[in-house]
Design an enzyme around this catalytic site. Structure first.
Site, short mmCIF file in Angstrom:
data_model
loop_
_atom_site.label_atom_id
_atom_site.label_comp_id
_atom_site.label_asym_id
_atom_site.label_seq_id
_atom_site.Cartn_x
_atom_site.Cartn_y
_atom_site.Cartn_z
N TYR A 1 -1.17 -0.32 -12.79
CA TYR A 1 -2.07 0.84 -12.83
C TYR A 1 -1.47 1.96 -13.66
N LYS B 1 -5.47 7.84 8.17
CA LYS B 1 -4.21 7.77 8.94
C LYS B 1 -3.81 9.18 9.40
N ASN C 1 6.65 -0.95 2.76
CA ASN C 1 7.40 -2.10 3.26
C ASN C 1 7.25 -3.29 2.31
N THR D 1 -11.95 1.94 11.84
CA THR D 1 -10.78 1.32 12.50
C THR D 1 -9.66 2.34 12.73
N TYR E 1 -7.76 6.09 2.72
CA TYR E 1 -6.80 5.46 3.65
C TYR E 1 -5.89 6.52 4.27
N LYS F 1 -1.26 -6.46 -1.98
CA LYS F 1 -0.31 -5.36 -2.18
C LYS F 1 0.63 -5.74 -3.31
N ALA G 1 -4.78 -1.49 11.75
CA ALA G 1 -5.38 -0.55 10.81
C ALA G 1 -5.94 -1.31 9.62
N THR H 1 2.11 6.37 8.35
CA THR H 1 2.57 6.17 6.98
C THR H 1 3.04 7.47 6.33
N ASP H 2 3.90 7.34 5.33
CA ASP H 2 4.33 8.53 4.57
C ASP H 2 3.20 9.09 3.70
N GLU H 3 2.13 8.28 3.51
CA GLU H 3 1.06 8.74 2.61
C GLU H 3 0.32 9.96 3.15
N GLY I 1 -7.09 8.88 -7.87
CA GLY I 1 -6.29 9.72 -6.96
C GLY I 1 -4.89 9.18 -6.70
N PRO J 1 -1.56 -6.62 -13.29
CA PRO J 1 -2.31 -5.38 -13.56
C PRO J 1 -1.55 -4.13 -13.12
P1 NAD Z 1 -1.91 -5.27 7.60
O1 NAD Z 1 -3.16 -4.91 6.88
O2 NAD Z 1 -1.05 -6.37 7.08
O3 NAD Z 1 -2.26 -5.66 9.11
C1 NAD Z 1 -3.19 -4.94 9.88
C2 NAD Z 1 -3.51 -5.77 11.12
O4 NAD Z 1 -4.45 -5.01 11.91
C3 NAD Z 1 -4.17 -7.12 10.80
O5 NAD Z 1 -3.59 -8.13 11.58
C4 NAD Z 1 -5.63 -6.89 11.17
O6 NAD Z 1 -6.28 -8.08 11.61
C5 NAD Z 1 -5.50 -5.88 12.31
N1 NAD Z 1 -6.73 -5.10 12.47
C6 NAD Z 1 -7.42 -4.44 11.50
N2 NAD Z 1 -8.51 -3.86 12.03
C7 NAD Z 1 -8.50 -4.12 13.37
C8 NAD Z 1 -9.35 -3.79 14.44
N3 NAD Z 1 -10.46 -3.05 14.26
N4 NAD Z 1 -9.02 -4.21 15.68
C9 NAD Z 1 -7.90 -4.97 15.88
N5 NAD Z 1 -7.07 -5.34 14.90
C10 NAD Z 1 -7.36 -4.92 13.64
O7 NAD Z 1 -1.13 -3.90 7.74
P2 NAD Z 1 0.45 -3.62 7.71
O8 NAD Z 1 0.86 -3.44 6.32
O9 NAD Z 1 1.14 -4.59 8.58
O10 NAD Z 1 0.47 -2.18 8.41
C11 NAD Z 1 0.55 -2.04 9.82
C12 NAD Z 1 0.56 -0.58 10.18
O11 NAD Z 1 1.67 0.07 9.55
C13 NAD Z 1 -0.68 0.18 9.71
O12 NAD Z 1 -1.04 1.10 10.71
C14 NAD Z 1 -0.23 0.89 8.44
O13 NAD Z 1 -0.96 2.08 8.25
C15 NAD Z 1 1.23 1.16 8.76
N6 NAD Z 1 2.14 1.24 7.60
C16 NAD Z 1 2.17 0.23 6.67
C17 NAD Z 1 3.09 0.30 5.61
C18 NAD Z 1 3.18 -0.78 4.57
O14 NAD Z 1 3.93 -0.63 3.60
N7 NAD Z 1 2.51 -1.91 4.71
C19 NAD Z 1 3.96 1.39 5.51
C20 NAD Z 1 3.88 2.42 6.48
C21 NAD Z 1 2.97 2.32 7.52
O1 DAU Z 2 3.71 4.31 1.54
C1 DAU Z 2 3.29 3.50 2.59
C2 DAU Z 2 2.04 2.74 2.20
O2 DAU Z 2 2.45 1.75 1.27
C3 DAU Z 2 1.32 2.11 3.38
O3 DAU Z 2 0.86 3.12 4.25
C4 DAU Z 2 0.15 1.25 2.90
O4 DAU Z 2 -0.43 0.58 4.01
C5 DAU Z 2 0.69 0.23 1.93
O5 DAU Z 2 -0.37 -0.55 1.42
C6 DAU Z 2 1.44 0.90 0.79
O6 DAU Z 2 0.52 1.66 -0.06
P1 DAU Z 2 0.64 1.68 -1.66
O7 DAU Z 2 -0.67 2.07 -2.20
O8 DAU Z 2 1.84 2.43 -2.10
O9 DAU Z 2 0.95 0.11 -1.89
P2 DAU Z 2 0.40 -0.95 -2.97
O10 DAU Z 2 1.22 -2.19 -2.79
O11 DAU Z 2 -1.08 -1.08 -2.94
O12 DAU Z 2 0.80 -0.27 -4.35
C7 DAU Z 2 2.14 0.05 -4.66
C8 DAU Z 2 2.16 0.72 -6.02
O13 DAU Z 2 1.81 -0.26 -7.02
C9 DAU Z 2 1.15 1.85 -6.17
O14 DAU Z 2 1.72 2.88 -6.98
C10 DAU Z 2 -0.03 1.20 -6.89
C11 DAU Z 2 0.65 0.15 -7.76
N1 DAU Z 2 -0.18 -1.07 -8.02
C12 DAU Z 2 -0.68 -1.74 -6.94
C13 DAU Z 2 -1.46 -2.87 -7.12
C14 DAU Z 2 -2.03 -3.60 -5.94
C15 DAU Z 2 -0.39 -1.53 -9.32
O15 DAU Z 2 0.12 -0.92 -10.29
N2 DAU Z 2 -1.16 -2.64 -9.50
C16 DAU Z 2 -1.72 -3.33 -8.47
O16 DAU Z 2 -2.43 -4.34 -8.70
#
Ligand code: NAD
Ligand code: DAU
Length: 349
Positions: free
Chosen positions: A213, A160, A186, A101, A156, A195, A84, A131-133, A289, A211
């Site tokens: 937010y 999803k 995670n 994607t 995003y 992230k 994703a 995702t919980d989002e 948002g 930074p």
């Molecule tokens: P990530 O961005 O680290 O990894 C995504 C992977 O998908 C990468 O290896 C990328 O190369 C691959 N990819 C992207 N587009 C592609 C395409 N068109 N074809 C093939 N591969 C492709 O993401 P992540 O944080 O590991 O998240 C993995 C999954 O878990 C996602 O579906 C995300 O929505 C979900 N998720 C993530 C979190 C989180 O906190 N990171 C929480 C809940 C759910």
């Molecule tokens: O809840 C699950 C989701 O968690 C996943 O589905 C997404 O793939 C994953 O990216 C994550 O989303 P968030 O938007 O919650 O994660 P992020 O790390 O981008 O941001 C976490 C919190 O921190 C959010 O409230 C925004 C804030 N933030 C983030 C960044 C990058 C800041 O304050 N400053 C920053 O520079």
């Protein structure tokens, strides 16, 4: 013997899952399909890349023809779909690539599964990782359960949510055996430093502004990435077809409090005086948002399948900070080149 297609296995969560499956199940063939976007990195899987039960295929999940070929060639019987576009901020700048994607890519995999399995669904499974989002945003009280109505706010989460709906539509319309899990935020090793947690650790190390937010009052529920991989393993093997399982850490943190923990931990592990990096906290314009609070009720997963998080947050964050400090080379590699341009665009006015 099972032939399991894991998509997005070179990413953050995917690489932890692939490692777990390859090591734990020598009789399973794990086929990792990943196109290697900026977030996908084969260095994440160096330790298992030569294992006999592991195959990497560079492929875009939107490439319908190639995806179909892979299903046939490797006689795929199960899919665990993680590939994703996953970063909310990027989705605000470029929603189209998220629709492509996350929606079209999921559809292409669903279609390949349906056509290859051709109505013979015995011992087949399409597991969609979400995702919980998709549930939107909570006020100060309450939790997301599996019954919470979808209410996505960012491009995003909308993409999803749409992919979740397509997965359920394929179950209802064609009888495809599916299961979905929706997980909270995670953290852990190998997360791309755009992230919050890896970005801020890297910035603290390098004395760069942090930074924050808005007011920093937004709340996220943090889960150690290996606990997510374990949950996927449990649901893959024991989840009920057609069901959804929420995965979370019962571990809520206001961003600003979490940031203070990271500052303290990095400063201590680097031998700096306590408070040295407090001055790096910089409040910036809020994310458009920006969801206020996520909190997952994962009691269904606990009660029905016996999964619980294994790690306390204090231990998890310590391990995570230590990993990034010890793997500066990995960080340097992924933060060179394109990433510098991205950082300038996102954070420089
Ligand atoms: P990530 O961005 O680290 O990894 C995504 C992977 O998908 C990468 O290896 C990328 O190369 C691959 N990819 C992207 N587009 C592609 C395409 N068109 N074809 C093939 N591969 C492709 O993401 P992540 O944080 O590991 O998240 C993995 C999954 O878990 C996602 O579906 C995300 O929505 C979900 N998720 C993530 C979190 C989180 O906190 N990171 C929480 C809940 C759910
Ligand atoms: O809840 C699950 C989701 O968690 C996943 O589905 C997404 O793939 C994953 O990216 C994550 O989303 P968030 O938007 O919650 O994660 P992020 O790390 O981008 O941001 C976490 C919190 O921190 C959010 O409230 C925004 C804030 N933030 C983030 C960044 C990058 C800041 O304050 N400053 C920053 O520079």
């Amino acid at each position: 013997m099972r032939n399991i297609l894991v998509t997005g296995g070179a990413g953050f969560i995917g690489s932890h899952l692939v490692r777990l499956l390859v090591n734990k199940y020598p009789d399973y063939h794990i086929i990792n399909m990943d196109v290697l976007t900026y977030a996908g990195n084969l260095e994440n899987l160096k330790d298992i890349e030569n294992k006999e039960n592991y195959t990497f295929i560079k492929c875009d999940i939107c490439d319908v023809e190639k995806v179909n070929q892979v299903f046939k060639k490797y006689q795929i019987d199960s899919v665990i779909h993680l590939a994703a576009e996953s970063h909310v901020d990027r989705s605000i700048k470029d929603p189209f690539s998220f629709a492509r994607t996350n929606v079209m890519g999921t559809l292409s995999l669903l279609q390949a599964a349906k056509e290859t399995w051709n109505g013979n669904f015995t011992n087949k499974l399409f597991y969609h990782v979400s995702t919980d989002e998709v549930y939107g945003s909570l006020e100060e009280e309450g939790f997301f359960t599996e019954e919470t109505a979808y209410d996505p706010h960012s491009p995003y989460s909308a993409s999803k949510a749409s992919s979740d709906h397509f997965v359920r539509a394929f179950a209802d319309t064609y009888g495809l055996p599916v299961v979905i899990s929706n997980c909270s935020n995670n953290y852990g090793s190998y997360q791309f430093p755009e992230k919050l947690i890896p970005l801020f650790i890297n910035n603290i190390v390098n004395n760069k502004p942090l930074p924050v937010y808005g007011t920093g009052e937004n709340v996220r529920d943090w889960l150690f990435v290996d606990d997510h991989a374990r949950a996927i393993d449990v649901i893959f093997h024991n989840g009920k077809l057609g069901e959804t399982y929420n995965i979370g850490g019962f571990n809520e943190w206001k961003n600003i409090d979490l940031i203070k923990v990271m500052i303290k931990t990095v400063d201590r592990l680097l031998g700096r005086e306590e408070g040295t990096s407090d001055k790096l906290i910089t409040y910036v314009t809020d994310r458009a948002g920006h969801d206020l609070r996520y909190a997952i009720d994962s009691s269904k997963l606990k009660n029905e399948l016996g999964w619980e998080p294994s790690l306390q947050f204090e231990e998890g964050i310590e391990k995570t900070v230590a990993w990034y400090l010890e793997n500066q080379e990995w960080l340097d590699n992924v933060t060179s080149g394109d990433y510098q341009a991205y950082y300038q665009k996102m954070y420089t006015k």
